[in-house]
Design a protein around this motif. Structure first.
Motif, mmCIF file in Angstrom:
data_model
loop_
_atom_site.group_PDB
_atom_site.id
_atom_site.type_symbol
_atom_site.label_atom_id
_atom_site.label_comp_id
_atom_site.label_asym_id
_atom_site.label_seq_id
_atom_site.Cartn_x
_atom_site.Cartn_y
_atom_site.Cartn_z
ATOM 1 N N GLY A 164 1.830 -0.744 -3.406
ATOM 2 C CA GLY A 164 1.186 0.438 -3.972
ATOM 3 C C GLY A 164 -0.181 0.176 -4.560
ATOM 4 O O GLY A 164 -0.888 1.118 -4.925
ATOM 5 N N SER A 166 4.192 -1.456 -12.281
ATOM 6 C CA SER A 166 3.772 -1.090 -10.933
ATOM 7 C C SER A 166 4.951 -0.855 -10.012
ATOM 8 O O SER A 166 4.799 -0.278 -8.928
ATOM 9 C CB SER A 166 2.872 -2.183 -10.349
ATOM 10 N N PHE A 188 -0.920 -0.950 -7.434
ATOM 11 C CA PHE A 188 -0.986 -0.521 -8.819
ATOM 12 C C PHE A 188 -1.297 -1.723 -9.712
ATOM 13 O O PHE A 188 -0.834 -2.834 -9.465
ATOM 14 C CB PHE A 188 0.334 0.114 -9.251
ATOM 15 N N SER A 212 1.697 4.368 -2.904
ATOM 16 C CA SER A 212 0.505 4.931 -3.538
ATOM 17 C C SER A 212 0.237 6.373 -3.116
ATOM 18 O O SER A 212 -0.420 7.126 -3.849
ATOM 19 C CB SER A 212 -0.716 4.074 -3.194
ATOM 20 N N ALA A 235 2.830 7.624 -7.829
ATOM 21 C CA ALA A 235 1.480 7.231 -8.234
ATOM 22 C C ALA A 235 1.215 7.495 -9.713
ATOM 23 O O ALA A 235 0.235 6.998 -10.271
ATOM 24 C CB ALA A 235 0.438 7.955 -7.381
ATOM 25 N N THR A 255 -3.506 -6.590 -8.238
ATOM 26 C CA THR A 255 -3.942 -5.569 -7.279
ATOM 27 C C THR A 255 -4.316 -6.246 -5.970
ATOM 28 O O THR A 255 -4.616 -7.440 -5.925
ATOM 29 C CB THR A 255 -5.136 -4.767 -7.824
#
Length: 546
Positions: free
Chosen positions: A462, A501, A464, A295, A301, A450
């Motif tokens: 991350g 992601s 995402f 991230s 990102a 998430t």
């Protein structure tokens, strides 16, 4: 009993890596003197002794279901309430009664009843009853036990005794509890109020399975068939497991006849395919490999960058070149073995030109060195993999070569898991998954949702995703199997394809070499990430017959 919804990091990567072989190495080079030296040792059962010797890359011991052994109902020592059953590894197995005498039956909303077999004894002579089942499942969520497989409980909120010979299973939502009823049952007297990794049954197992542990040394474990087993008496009376961590050494021992079977990396197994007296067995798996993305890197990102990397990778070529053809491309954590849950339209087709166009439009333009930039940020990152895992190393190198074509610089780097965990925010990681494969939820929830409190640090590192993705995943987890939920999982895959992601690469087939000593046995079933010679042709040892 609390509900655990995420696979903990200790099982997702560290623990499972201890129970899997190193998966790739250079082609086998046999040293003639060594082969001659081994030739005098043999595992052949030509004398009809009913014995085989297996070479495994997995360290011996640790025979505790609450610490990752026999979690999916596959073990010579332990059995669950249900067990997997299938003709081969091409589909998700049926889950049929083992210690339960009947399949689970819904008796009220969220409550399922299972009667137990009344003729079952543990290897210490004690009788199985409902107290053992309750104690095993209660220990899964006991903080003092710190079970590495607490995610195995899924939506189960309570397991309660209904007299000595039946249990009721309470679940949240409409989920079928069957995929969560595979865990090996231990005697209630053997449950301890300390971490499962330290329990006595790890070295002195007591289970209901067809075999018992006769002896255990660092380099050898001997299992013998139980005379008091409740099921059919195994024809295979003794199984000797030898700890042989080196891939080439296991292959050499197969060729020489010193052992009857071994798990091998795909390319090394392929090198034995034409050897006289040796059969190479291939098992499909839900064992995926993916590149998680950090991230705190400006390039990774950017969702445009993640989409471009997915388009830049030729997954079919990767399977052919790195896995020797023994695997399948992966665009999401869901493979075709999941039938109507699988969405063919969500797969990525390699398109280097489109990947470049996406990056151009997002402002990532090639600099003088060929590496793309946007402002002061470069399209570059480090990709970590376990330093002793040659398969992940080779996948990392192949991934770096693929994305280099579109102006992305990736530096593969071998690291320890402690180092990797400390760098998740800044570096990518070559991850593996597919541990609790008999329930599709486990394939996708922790990988795509998430991050939530208590989640493994390796679950979507991350962080995402999107509220829509989270909503779909939560609905799917709580819903009963059927057409509506199948459609929901297909929608999850289509949404992921638009906003990925990470970069899923491949599902790895597991390969085994077996000497042709006249035995017949059941073909392998669909296998999880963690495997070894407990799986493969030896997953159901009572099926071995001459």
């Amino acid at each position: 009993m609390s509900v655990h919804t995420h696979v903990p990091s200790s099982f997702d990567v560290r623990h499972s890596s201890m129970r899997t072989s190193r998966l790739l190495c250079p082609a086998l080079v046999l040293v003639p003197a060594l082969v001659l030296g081994l030739a005098g040792c043999t595992s052949s059962d030509a004398g009809g002794t009913g014995q085989i010797v297996l070479a495994d890359a997995v360290e011996l011991g640790g025979y505790n279901p609450l610490d990752g052994y026999g979690t999916l109902g596959v073990s010579p020592l332990y059995e669950g309430l249900l067990r997997p059953s299938a003709a081969d590894s091409s589909r998700v197995p049926d889950l049929v009664p083992a210690l339960a005498s009947e399949p689970p039956r819904a008796v009220s909303p969220g409550v399922w009843r299972l009667p137990l077999r009344e003729d079952v004894r543990f290897s210490d002579g004690s009788a199985l009853d409902s107290a053992d089942v309750v104690a095993t499942y209660r220990a899964l969520t006991d903080p003092a036990v710190a079970s590495s497989v607490s995610a195995a409980i899924g939506p189960i909120s309570e397991v309660a005794a209904e007299g000595p010979h039946a249990v009721t299973v309470h679940v949240t939502g409409e989920a079928d509890p069957s995929p969560y009823l595979l865990l090996g049952i231990v005697p209630s007297e053997k449950v301890e109020n300390r971490p499962a990794a330290d329990w006595d049954i790890g070295r002195h197992p007591v289970g209901t399975g067809p075999y018992r542990l006769e002896s255990l040394q660092p380099d050898q474990a001997v299992f013998v068939a139980r005379e008091d087993y409740w099921g059919s008496a195994p024809a295979l009376k003794k199984v000797v497991y030898t700890y042989t961590p080196d891939d080439n050494a296991r292959a050499q021992r197969i060729v020489s006849g010193e052992v009857s079977g071994a798990n091998l990396p795909p390319k090394l197994a392929n090198s034995l395919a034409d050897r006289s007296g040796v059969t190479v067995v291939d098992a499909d798996s839900a064992d995926w490999r993916s590149v998680s993305l950090p991230s705190q890197n400006a390039f990774t990102a950017d969702v445009a960058a993640r989409l471009a990397m997915n388009l830049a990778v030729d997954r079919r070529a990767l399977v052919d070149d790195v896995l020797g053809g023994r695997g399948a491309p992966a665009a999401t954590p869901i493979s075709a073995v999941y039938g109507e849950n699988y969405e063919p339209a969500a797969q990525f087709t390699v398109d280097v030109a489109r990947a470049g166009t996406i990056l151009d439009r997002a402002g990532w333009v090639r600099g003088p060195s060929g590496v793309r930039r946007r402002g002061g940020d470069k399209a570059e990152f480090t990709l970590l993999y376990p330093a002793d895992d040659t398969l992940r190393r080779d996948l990392a190198v192949a991934f770096a070569a693929a994305v280099k074509r579109v102006g992305i610089s990736v530096d593969p780097h071998g690291a320890s898991w402690d180092e990797t965990e400390s760098r998740l925010a800044d570096d990518a990681v070559l991850l593996a998954g597919g541990e609790f494969l008999y329930r599709i939820d486990s394939q996708v929830y922790s990988a795509l949702h998430t991050r939530t409190p208590g989640a493994s640090p390796f679950s979507n590192p991350g962080d995402f995703g999107s509220p829509e993705m989270d909503r779909l995943l939560e609905q799917a987890r709580a819903s009963a199997p059927g057409p509506a939920n199948e459609a929901r999982y297909r929608e999850i895959q289509r949404l992921y394809r638009e906003v990925p992601s990470s970069v899923f690469l491949a599902f790895v087939h597991h390969t085994y070499a077996v000497r042709d000593d006249g035995w017949r046995y059941d073909p392998p079933v669909l296998e999880p990430h963690a495997h070894g010679v407990v799986w493969g042709p030896w997953w159901n040892l009572p099926s071995w017959r001459r």
